[in-house]
Design a protein around this motif. Structure first.
Motif, PDB file in Angstrom:
ATOM      1  N   MET A   1     -77.287  98.343-108.511  1.00 38.31           N
ATOM      2  CA  MET A   1     -77.067  99.763-108.423  1.00 38.31           C
ATOM      3  C   MET A   1     -76.620 100.111-107.011  1.00 38.31           C
ATOM      4  O   MET A   1     -77.154  99.582-106.043  1.00 38.31           O
ATOM      5  CB  MET A   1     -78.349 100.517-108.748  1.00 38.31           C
ATOM      6  N   ILE A   2     -75.633 100.963-106.924  1.00 36.65           N
ATOM      7  CA  ILE A   2     -75.090 101.368-105.632  1.00 36.65           C
ATOM      8  C   ILE A   2     -75.321 102.870-105.485  1.00 36.65           C
ATOM      9  O   ILE A   2     -74.727 103.663-106.216  1.00 36.65           O
ATOM     10  CB  ILE A   2     -73.592 101.017-105.545  1.00 36.65           C
ATOM     11  N   PRO A   3     -76.207 103.269-104.562  1.00 38.81           N
ATOM     12  CA  PRO A   3     -76.498 104.699-104.398  1.00 38.81           C
ATOM     13  C   PRO A   3     -75.385 105.416-103.639  1.00 38.81           C
ATOM     14  O   PRO A   3     -74.721 104.832-102.780  1.00 38.81           O
ATOM     15  CB  PRO A   3     -77.799 104.701-103.591  1.00 38.81           C
ATOM     16  N   ALA A   4     -75.176 106.678-103.987  1.00 35.29           N
ATOM     17  CA  ALA A   4     -74.148 107.476-103.316  1.00 35.29           C
ATOM     18  C   ALA A   4     -74.480 108.956-103.452  1.00 35.29           C
ATOM     19  O   ALA A   4     -75.084 109.374-104.444  1.00 35.29           O
ATOM     20  CB  ALA A   4     -72.774 107.201-103.919  1.00 35.29           C
ATOM     21  N   THR A   5     -74.055 109.732-102.481  1.00 31.33           N
ATOM     22  CA  THR A   5     -74.229 111.177-102.575  1.00 31.33           C
ATOM     23  C   THR A   5     -73.087 111.812-103.366  1.00 31.33           C
ATOM     24  O   THR A   5     -73.184 112.955-103.793  1.00 31.33           O
ATOM     25  CB  THR A   5     -74.296 111.830-101.182  1.00 31.33           C
ATOM     26  N   ILE A  28     -79.006 112.154-105.764  1.00 33.75           N
ATOM     27  CA  ILE A  28     -77.957 111.165-105.539  1.00 33.75           C
ATOM     28  C   ILE A  28     -77.511 110.560-106.862  1.00 33.75           C
ATOM     29  O   ILE A  28     -78.164 110.729-107.893  1.00 33.75           O
ATOM     30  CB  ILE A  28     -78.423 110.047-104.579  1.00 33.75           C
ATOM     31  N   LEU A  29     -76.408 109.845-106.805  1.00 35.37           N
ATOM     32  CA  LEU A  29     -75.906 109.080-107.941  1.00 35.37           C
ATOM     33  C   LEU A  29     -76.307 107.619-107.756  1.00 35.37           C
ATOM     34  O   LEU A  29     -76.404 107.140-106.627  1.00 35.37           O
ATOM     35  CB  LEU A  29     -74.376 109.164-108.006  1.00 35.37           C
ATOM     36  N   GLY A  30     -76.517 106.932-108.854  1.00 35.52           N
ATOM     37  CA  GLY A  30     -76.748 105.491-108.825  1.00 35.52           C
ATOM     38  C   GLY A  30     -75.666 104.829-109.668  1.00 35.52           C
ATOM     39  O   GLY A  30     -75.705 104.899-110.897  1.00 35.52           O
ATOM     40  N   PHE A  31     -74.661 104.244-109.020  1.00 39.18           N
ATOM     41  CA  PHE A  31     -73.554 103.630-109.750  1.00 39.18           C
ATOM     42  C   PHE A  31     -73.918 102.225-110.218  1.00 39.18           C
ATOM     43  O   PHE A  31     -74.540 101.452-109.480  1.00 39.18           O
ATOM     44  CB  PHE A  31     -72.305 103.538-108.871  1.00 39.18           C
ATOM     45  N   THR A  54     -69.779  90.014-102.046  1.00 36.61           N
ATOM     46  CA  THR A  54     -68.837  91.030-102.488  1.00 36.61           C
ATOM     47  C   THR A  54     -69.497  91.857-103.586  1.00 36.61           C
ATOM     48  O   THR A  54     -70.401  91.383-104.279  1.00 36.61           O
ATOM     49  CB  THR A  54     -67.524  90.419-103.026  1.00 36.61           C
ATOM     50  N   ALA A  55     -69.050  93.088-103.726  1.00 33.93           N
ATOM     51  CA  ALA A  55     -69.612  93.982-104.734  1.00 33.93           C
ATOM     52  C   ALA A  55     -68.515  94.863-105.299  1.00 33.93           C
ATOM     53  O   ALA A  55     -67.472  95.070-104.675  1.00 33.93           O
ATOM     54  CB  ALA A  55     -70.712  94.840-104.125  1.00 33.93           C
ATOM     55  N   THR A  56     -68.762  95.383-106.485  1.00 28.64           N
ATOM     56  CA  THR A  56     -67.833  96.298-107.123  1.00 28.64           C
ATOM     57  C   THR A  56     -68.618  97.338-107.898  1.00 28.64           C
ATOM     58  O   THR A  56     -69.750  97.080-108.325  1.00 28.64           O
ATOM     59  CB  THR A  56     -66.862  95.541-108.060  1.00 28.64           C
ATOM     60  N   ILE A  57     -68.046  98.504-108.067  1.00 31.93           N
ATOM     61  CA  ILE A  57     -68.636  99.554-108.891  1.00 31.93           C
ATOM     62  C   ILE A  57     -67.911  99.532-110.227  1.00 31.93           C
ATOM     63  O   ILE A  57     -66.676  99.519-110.282  1.00 31.93           O
ATOM     64  CB  ILE A  57     -68.491 100.931-108.215  1.00 31.93           C
ATOM     65  N   LEU A  58     -68.686  99.534-111.309  1.00 29.49           N
ATOM     66  CA  LEU A  58     -68.101  99.564-112.645  1.00 29.49           C
ATOM     67  C   LEU A  58     -67.581 100.965-112.954  1.00 29.49           C
ATOM     68  O   LEU A  58     -68.150 101.957-112.500  1.00 29.49           O
ATOM     69  CB  LEU A  58     -69.140  99.164-113.692  1.00 29.49           C
ATOM     70  N   PRO A  74     -66.568 106.358-111.956  1.00 30.03           N
ATOM     71  CA  PRO A  74     -67.616 105.359-111.749  1.00 30.03           C
ATOM     72  C   PRO A  74     -68.716 105.545-112.792  1.00 30.03           C
ATOM     73  O   PRO A  74     -68.995 106.666-113.222  1.00 30.03           O
ATOM     74  CB  PRO A  74     -68.147 105.665-110.345  1.00 30.03           C
ATOM     75  N   LEU A  75     -69.325 104.450-113.183  1.00 25.80           N
ATOM     76  CA  LEU A  75     -70.395 104.486-114.174  1.00 25.80           C
ATOM     77  C   LEU A  75     -71.693 104.877-113.466  1.00 25.80           C
ATOM     78  O   LEU A  75     -72.313 104.054-112.796  1.00 25.80           O
ATOM     79  CB  LEU A  75     -70.524 103.116-114.837  1.00 25.80           C
TER      80      LEU A  75
END
Length: 135
Positions: A1-5, A28-31, A54-58, A74-75
């Protein structure tokens, strides 16, 4: 999970594109994301930087309210899925991704969005999220 505002999408013609700031009403969002460690074989075996993360957002097909901005987004995982996606013992597969997409579509959280002024990668500050018409 990638957190973002929040996140940006750009619309318009090349050379005149404007960014949209897309964010939750609160919190926040959790991608949903994937990561992988791999070896950079161009580096010597004993180089500590040989291993690269490396990482990617689905992404998924767009939710209805964002269809006029982009055909995918983004998911964003519902909060009750975050812990599962952060569990390092879970091995992701298509079933996990399909479940996340269904949950994201069923999620009732509201995303807010508005145009902001164009910016450069080195720009910073609250101005990057202020509505274009208020600047």
């Amino acid at each position: 999970m990638i957190p973002a505002t929040g996140y940006y999408e750009w619309t318009g013609e090349k050379g005149a594109k404007l960014p949209w700031w897309i964010h939750p009403e609160q919190g926040i969002l959790g991608f949903a994301g994937l990561y992988s460690w791999w070896q950079d074989r161009s580096r010597p075996d004993n180089d500590p930087d040989r291993w690269v993360l490396t990482a990617t957002i689905l992404t998924m097909s767009t939710v209805d309210e964002l269809a006029s901005i982009h055909d995918r987004n983004p998911l964003a995982l519902p909060e009750d899925h975050w812990e599962h996606w952060m569990d390092p013992s879970i091995v992701g597969d298509q079933k996990l991704v399909d479940e996340a997409v269904r949950a994201a579509r069923d999620e009732s959280s509201v995303l807010l969005f508005h145009k902001v002024s164009p910016f450069k990668p080195e720009d910073d500050g609250i101005v990057l999220t202020e509505p274009l018409n208020s600047l």
